[in-house]
Design a protein around this motif. Structure first.
Motif, PDB file in Angstrom:
ATOM      1  N   LEU B  27       0.847  -1.201   0.000  1.00  0.00           N
ATOM      2  CA  LEU B  27       0.000   0.000   0.000  1.00  0.00           C
ATOM      3  C   LEU B  27       0.878   1.245   0.000  1.00  0.00           C
ATOM      4  O   LEU B  27       2.002   1.230   0.501  1.00  0.00           O
ATOM      5  CB  LEU B  27      -0.912   0.017   1.229  1.00  0.00           C
ATOM      6  N   ILE B  28       0.329   2.292  -0.590  1.00  0.00           N
ATOM      7  CA  ILE B  28       1.026   3.573  -0.701  1.00  0.00           C
ATOM      8  C   ILE B  28       0.249   4.615   0.082  1.00  0.00           C
ATOM      9  O   ILE B  28      -0.973   4.674  -0.013  1.00  0.00           O
ATOM     10  CB  ILE B  28       1.044   4.038  -2.186  1.00  0.00           C
ATOM     11  N   LYS B  29       0.988   5.430   0.821  1.00  0.00           N
ATOM     12  CA  LYS B  29       0.293   6.485   1.569  1.00  0.00           C
ATOM     13  C   LYS B  29       0.087   7.669   0.635  1.00  0.00           C
ATOM     14  O   LYS B  29       1.038   8.212   0.078  1.00  0.00           O
ATOM     15  CB  LYS B  29       1.122   6.905   2.777  1.00  0.00           C
ATOM     16  N   ARG B  30      -1.159   8.064   0.465  1.00  0.00           N
ATOM     17  CA  ARG B  30      -1.479   9.156  -0.462  1.00  0.00           C
ATOM     18  C   ARG B  30      -1.057  10.510   0.092  1.00  0.00           C
ATOM     19  O   ARG B  30      -1.367  10.853   1.219  1.00  0.00           O
ATOM     20  CB  ARG B  30      -2.974   9.181  -0.766  1.00  0.00           C
ATOM     21  N   LYS B  31      -0.366  11.271  -0.744  1.00  0.00           N
ATOM     22  CA  LYS B  31       0.101  12.584  -0.308  1.00  0.00           C
ATOM     23  C   LYS B  31      -0.683  13.705  -0.961  1.00  0.00           C
ATOM     24  O   LYS B  31      -0.396  14.877  -0.768  1.00  0.00           O
ATOM     25  CB  LYS B  31       1.599  12.735  -0.633  1.00  0.00           C
ATOM     26  N   ILE B  32      -1.628  13.323  -1.807  1.00  0.00           N
ATOM     27  CA  ILE B  32      -2.431  14.356  -2.449  1.00  0.00           C
ATOM     28  C   ILE B  32      -3.910  14.024  -2.323  1.00  0.00           C
ATOM     29  O   ILE B  32      -4.290  12.886  -2.036  1.00  0.00           O
ATOM     30  CB  ILE B  32      -2.093  14.490  -3.959  1.00  0.00           C
ATOM     31  N   SER B  33      -4.700  15.040  -2.527  1.00  0.00           N
ATOM     32  CA  SER B  33      -6.134  14.900  -2.483  1.00  0.00           C
ATOM     33  C   SER B  33      -6.605  14.152  -3.736  1.00  0.00           C
ATOM     34  O   SER B  33      -5.941  14.245  -4.765  1.00  0.00           O
ATOM     35  CB  SER B  33      -6.750  16.299  -2.462  1.00  0.00           C
ATOM     36  N   PRO B  34      -7.715  13.465  -3.760  1.00  0.00           N
ATOM     37  CA  PRO B  34      -8.557  13.155  -2.598  1.00  0.00           C
ATOM     38  C   PRO B  34      -7.978  12.009  -1.765  1.00  0.00           C
ATOM     39  O   PRO B  34      -7.063  11.333  -2.211  1.00  0.00           O
ATOM     40  CB  PRO B  34      -9.856  12.707  -3.257  1.00  0.00           C
ATOM     41  N   PHE B  35      -8.533  11.833  -0.592  1.00  0.00           N
ATOM     42  CA  PHE B  35      -8.087  10.777   0.337  1.00  0.00           C
ATOM     43  C   PHE B  35      -6.634  10.994   0.774  1.00  0.00           C
ATOM     44  O   PHE B  35      -5.919  10.027   1.024  1.00  0.00           O
ATOM     45  CB  PHE B  35      -8.250   9.388  -0.279  1.00  0.00           C
ATOM     46  N   LYS B  36      -6.212  12.241   0.836  1.00  0.00           N
ATOM     47  CA  LYS B  36      -4.857  12.563   1.271  1.00  0.00           C
ATOM     48  C   LYS B  36      -4.591  11.968   2.657  1.00  0.00           C
ATOM     49  O   LYS B  36      -5.413  12.079   3.560  1.00  0.00           O
ATOM     50  CB  LYS B  36      -4.697  14.085   1.317  1.00  0.00           C
ATOM     51  N   GLY B  37      -3.460  11.324   2.784  1.00  0.00           N
ATOM     52  CA  GLY B  37      -3.092  10.735   4.066  1.00  0.00           C
ATOM     53  C   GLY B  37      -3.580   9.301   4.249  1.00  0.00           C
ATOM     54  O   GLY B  37      -3.149   8.592   5.146  1.00  0.00           O
TER      55      GLY B  37
END
Lengths: 227, 227
Positions: B27-37
């Motif tokens: 899994l990758i941690k999202r750094k941008i919107s949407p679902f940031k973080g």
DNA sequence: GCAAAAGTGTTCCTTTTACACCCATGC
DNA sequence: GCATGGGTGTAAAAGGAACACTTTTGC
């Protein structure tokens, strides 16, 4: 990179079955470029706000005037060169229909829809030959572990019809008696009081009905469908 | 209708296996919107002129620094509401990797990639929970009739490791002796002269190697892989 | 009655399942 | 030696394949 101009279509391989004619698919004669005049499987662009399944059902209605009673996603074909116009990715589906229930018609003025036996297909537009081959393969497999064959037969069918469907799809003989035994002991068929219309000589067989609720109940308990 | 603004992405569920840690996904941690973080499976937009597989491989390289050794298309998810921004259809793939061969890294400055055991997943962005569930299901099925399990193990593996992989995926005990017998009589494994490194007590097992050429040759002759 | 096709039952064989027993290693 | 886990063999049970026989229909 947050945008692209790839377009999206859906296409559908619709199967029909006839004891005397075997397994067939619906093809549409293309009246516009590219591949004008060639045969193709029904399909078209997905509209905004539309789900993929809805798009398939809409196209099947528009182009052939039919409604499938089983629809399953097959595969998504995305080779950048599959369409000469531009990069068009297509999500292919396959569907099952009872042939007797529909008369193919040409919904828009310019279209023409016909059944073609899978062993006698014309030249096809795009990569549709590949898509159909893929669909046949999938149907063959699927019918062995999910009771979807009934979607191709009339609601009331005889054992010889069911047996013949499986033998056709598997492309090999299946012992008629063992087939019957195996199917009956699954307990998902209801034997009706009627017999099939006699065609030719020989003893007419009883008619049966598939019991979906029974199947789902048994499946929940761990029963495994395997023919 | 000859054009639309639906966008196309690819996503990949990458499986890794570790005898002590079980089955995991990247899994990758999202750094941008949407679902940031939030956590999400790797993926992104398909570039023009790029095949779907190439897009998946590129994204996996960019976002996690890995190369899968098995990749298969899973399903295309097209619910119009699956992405809050606009209608984005995603072609999902699943891949297999030998965990020991790669150290996950963050290729672009802002990203973070981690293994998560499938029984301990965090909250996920978009419909990724559904996609992972679908992938697990597919992997479970596939491993029973195609010898893809080896893509998760080291090239040299012991029978206990292979057995443990299948037992984990099937979520049930399998008789160790019958499993061995069944697998060996397929004739697609080579027994090596080495033994596994002893970990803890007990007799160390021999190491084996999968023979793909042997498998394809036997398959051609009609041999059926089924575990 | 005869041919054709459907329905029933039995036997044989292969495959699966369960499990007893022996072997190699660490402590 | 003892505990732990890997490797080998066998017997019972279940499932599948093959096939003989009977029944119902058309001619």
């Amino acid at each position: 990179m947050s945008s692209n101009h790839i377009k999206l279509t859906v296409d559908a391989v619709v199967f029909g079955y006839d004891p005397s004619d075997g397994l067939s698919v619906i093809l549409i004669k293309r009246k516009i470029s590219p591949f004008k005049g060639m045969w193709a499987i029904p399909g078209g662009f997905v509209l905004e706000g539309e789900s993929l399944e809805a798009a398939v059902e809409r196209e099947l209605h528009e182009e052939a005037g039919i409604e499938v009673n089983y629809l399953e996603q097959l595969y998504t074909f995305g080779d950048p060169n599959r369409d000469p116009r531009s990069q068009i990715v297509t999500v292919a589906y396959y569907g099952l229909i009872r042939r007797a229930n529909f008369e193919l018609y040409a919904a828009t003025d310019a279209e023409e829809a016909h059944w073609f036996n899978i062993n006698n297909l014309p030249n096809l537009a795009f990569d549709h030959k590949k898509i159909i081959a893929y669909a046949i393969q999938r149907l063959r497999n699927k019918i062995s572990y999910e009771p979807i064959g009934f979607e191709l037969l009339n609601e009331k069918f005889s054992f010889p019809e069911l047996h013949n469907l499986y033998a056709t799809l598997y492309g090999k003989d299946i012992d008629r008696r063992n087939f019957r035994k195996k199917f009956l002991q699954l307990g998902i068929l209801e034997e009706l009081d009627e017999k099939a219309e006699k065609e030719g000589r020989g003893r007419p067989g009883f008619l049966y009905k598939f019991l979906p609720e029974k199947y789902f109940a048994l499946k929940k308990e761990g029963m495994i469908f395997e023919i």
